[in-house]
Design an enzyme around this catalytic site. Structure first.
Site, PDB file in Angstrom:
ATOM      1  N   ALA A   1       8.544  -0.641  -4.472  1.00 25.65           N
ATOM      2  CA  ALA A   1       8.503   0.382  -3.417  1.00 25.65           C
ATOM      3  C   ALA A   1       9.460   1.532  -3.662  1.00 25.65           C
ATOM      4  CB  ALA A   1       8.798  -0.258  -2.070  1.00 25.65           C
ATOM      5  N   ALA A   2      10.014   1.635  -4.856  1.00 25.93           N
ATOM      6  CA  ALA A   2      11.027   2.662  -5.113  1.00 25.93           C
ATOM      7  C   ALA A   2      10.491   4.073  -4.871  1.00 25.93           C
ATOM      8  CB  ALA A   2      11.553   2.531  -6.536  1.00 25.93           C
ATOM      9  N   GLY A   3       9.348   4.385  -5.486  1.00 24.97           N
ATOM     10  CA  GLY A   3       8.792   5.723  -5.343  1.00 24.97           C
ATOM     11  C   GLY A   3       8.331   6.030  -3.936  1.00 24.97           C
ATOM     12  N   ASP A   4       7.729   5.045  -3.275  1.00 27.39           N
ATOM     13  CA  ASP A   4       7.255   5.254  -1.905  1.00 27.39           C
ATOM     14  C   ASP A   4       8.417   5.438  -0.938  1.00 27.39           C
ATOM     15  OD1 ASP A   4       4.640   4.967  -2.803  1.00 27.39           O
ATOM     16  OD2 ASP A   4       4.614   2.810  -2.415  1.00 27.39           O
TER      17      ASP A   4
ATOM     18  N   ASN B   1       3.699   2.020   2.810  1.00 25.30           N
ATOM     19  CA  ASN B   1       5.105   2.008   2.375  1.00 25.30           C
ATOM     20  C   ASN B   1       5.790   3.322   2.723  1.00 25.30           C
ATOM     21  OD1 ASN B   1       4.562  -0.493   1.217  1.00 25.30           O
ATOM     22  ND2 ASN B   1       4.464   0.294  -0.870  1.00 25.30           N
TER      23      ASN B   1
ATOM     24  N   GLY C   1      12.236   7.323 -12.419  1.00 21.70           N
ATOM     25  CA  GLY C   1      12.744   5.965 -12.260  1.00 21.70           C
ATOM     26  C   GLY C   1      14.248   5.887 -12.108  1.00 21.70           C
TER      27      GLY C   1
ATOM     28  N   THR D   1       9.794  12.408 -10.421  1.00 16.22           N
ATOM     29  CA  THR D   1      10.689  11.253 -10.398  1.00 16.22           C
ATOM     30  C   THR D   1      10.642  10.545 -11.748  1.00 16.22           C
ATOM     31  OG1 THR D   1       8.964   9.823  -9.466  1.00 16.22           O
ATOM     32  CG2 THR D   1      10.414  10.948  -7.907  1.00 16.22           C
TER      33      THR D   1
ATOM     34  N   GLY E   1       0.503   4.272   0.981  1.00 14.59           N
ATOM     35  CA  GLY E   1       0.552   5.005   2.238  1.00 14.59           C
ATOM     36  C   GLY E   1       1.405   4.306   3.277  1.00 14.59           C
TER      37      GLY E   1
ATOM     38  N   GLY F   1       0.858  -1.183   0.000  1.00 10.99           N
ATOM     39  CA  GLY F   1       0.000   0.000   0.000  1.00 10.99           C
ATOM     40  C   GLY F   1       0.889   1.225   0.000  1.00 10.99           C
TER      41      GLY F   1
ATOM     42  N   ASN G   1       5.458  10.847 -10.769  1.00 10.35           N
ATOM     43  CA  ASN G   1       6.441  10.328 -11.722  1.00 10.35           C
ATOM     44  C   ASN G   1       6.126  10.914 -13.098  1.00 10.35           C
ATOM     45  OD1 ASN G   1       4.337   8.797 -12.856  1.00 10.35           O
ATOM     46  ND2 ASN G   1       4.947   6.924 -11.800  1.00 10.35           N
TER      47      ASN G   1
END
Length: 306
Positions: A250-253, A43, A223, A221, A41, A39, A185
């Site tokens: 989970a990279a962005g979170d 993360n 990537g 962002t 949030g 999720g 992103n």
């Protein structure tokens, strides 16, 4: 250390590993299967807490084992979960993630109780929001709840961060006017601004659109390439760290949670905070699973020194 409140989603993720994504009508064998907390949030909250922020979560789970599991994921990482409500009206949110051999993913989400979060639920956390440096929200919970949270934060002169994901064309102008920092992103940026993100020039153009909509500070962002930032008229691009990615879920979170742990409320260290967030994200993508991959502050600082 910053005080951060996250309003958002909690999902139990089922991760399906495949060599490649199936074509329509095609059946393929799995190369692996696992279950982890997720999720956007949750993360982001776990990323903020592990990076050192005093973190509180606002959300909703079902009266089921999955809900208990998700609350434990939060508290085990040091996230205060007293504003996570339990509802009998739906099951805890869930997601199915297909992950191919190149670490690209395809995600299907059942919102469950995430879709039941209300403005009244947010009101219960008014005191905590008023004492937080940042309130962060995404689009995996109802926009009406986010609007209320951002109103409460601004009434207390606190800052708001919006991660507009999943992307939608129907973002109220009022919500953007209440947003101090937006972090989309490249796909989400194009959806919201109509500007295709292809290079730094297009990022500058898209950031200008966000600023015209009332958002003074922007991070886009992109990537494995890195992240663009704009604060007022100042802007820059921070390249990503080059690593062998295993799972980018989970990279962005992780980026957003880590960012919030070190960002000053006046955004004066925005570029430095982006670099710290990039480092955290580079560590997360080297492990499997959304929440199991999120690094601690000690791990991030150690990687910075290496």
């Amino acid at each position: 250390m910053n005080k951060v409140t996250i309003l958002g989603s909690l999902n139990v993720d089922t991760i399906l590993r495949v060599k490649r994504f199936p074509k329509p009508g095609e059946t393929l064998p799995l190369s692996g299967k696992s279950v982890a907390g997720g999720g956007k949030g949750a993360n982001q909250a776990i990323a903020a807490a592990r990076a050192g922020a005093h973190t509180t979560f606002i959300g909703k789970v079902g009266q089921d084992q999955e809900g208990d599991f998700m609350v434990k994921q939060l508290t085990d990482s040091g996230v205060a979960a007293q504003f996570v409500q339990h509802s009998s009206e739906a099951n805890t949110g869930s997601a199915v993630i297909m992950l191919d051999s190149s670490s690209e993913n395809r995600i299907l989400i059942d919102g469950g109780t995430n879709q039941l979060v209300t403005a009244a639920d947010v009101d219960l956390a008014q005191t905590v929001i008023a004492a937080s440096d940042f309130l962060i929200a995404q689009f995996e919970t109802p926009i009406a709840a986010t609007m209320r949270g951002f109103e409460l934060a601004h009434a207390a002169n606190q800052r708001t961060i919006l991660n507009p994901a999943p992307a939608t064309h129907d973002v109220p102008a009022k919500l953007l006017s209440l947003t101090d920092l937006i972090v989309p992103n490249e796909t989400e940026t194009e959806t919201l601004t109509g500007v295709p993100v292809t290079d730094e020039h297009s990022m500058i153009k898209a950031a200008a659109v966000f600023q015209q909509l009332g958002v003074a500070n922007v991070i886009i962002t992109v990537g494995s390439k890195g992240a663009f930032w704009q604060r007022g008229q100042a802007h820059g691009f921070v390249p990503a760290y080059k690593v062998n990615a295993v799972d980018t879920t989970a990279a962005g979170d992780t980026f957003i949670g880590a960012l919030s742990s070190v960002l000053r409320p006046d955004f004066s260290n925005l570029a430095a905070a982006v670099r710290f967030a990039n480092r955290a994200s580079s560590l997360a993508v080297q492990k499997l699973g959304a929440q199991p991959s999120i690094p601690t502050r000690a791990a991030i600082l150690a990687a910075e020194r290496a």
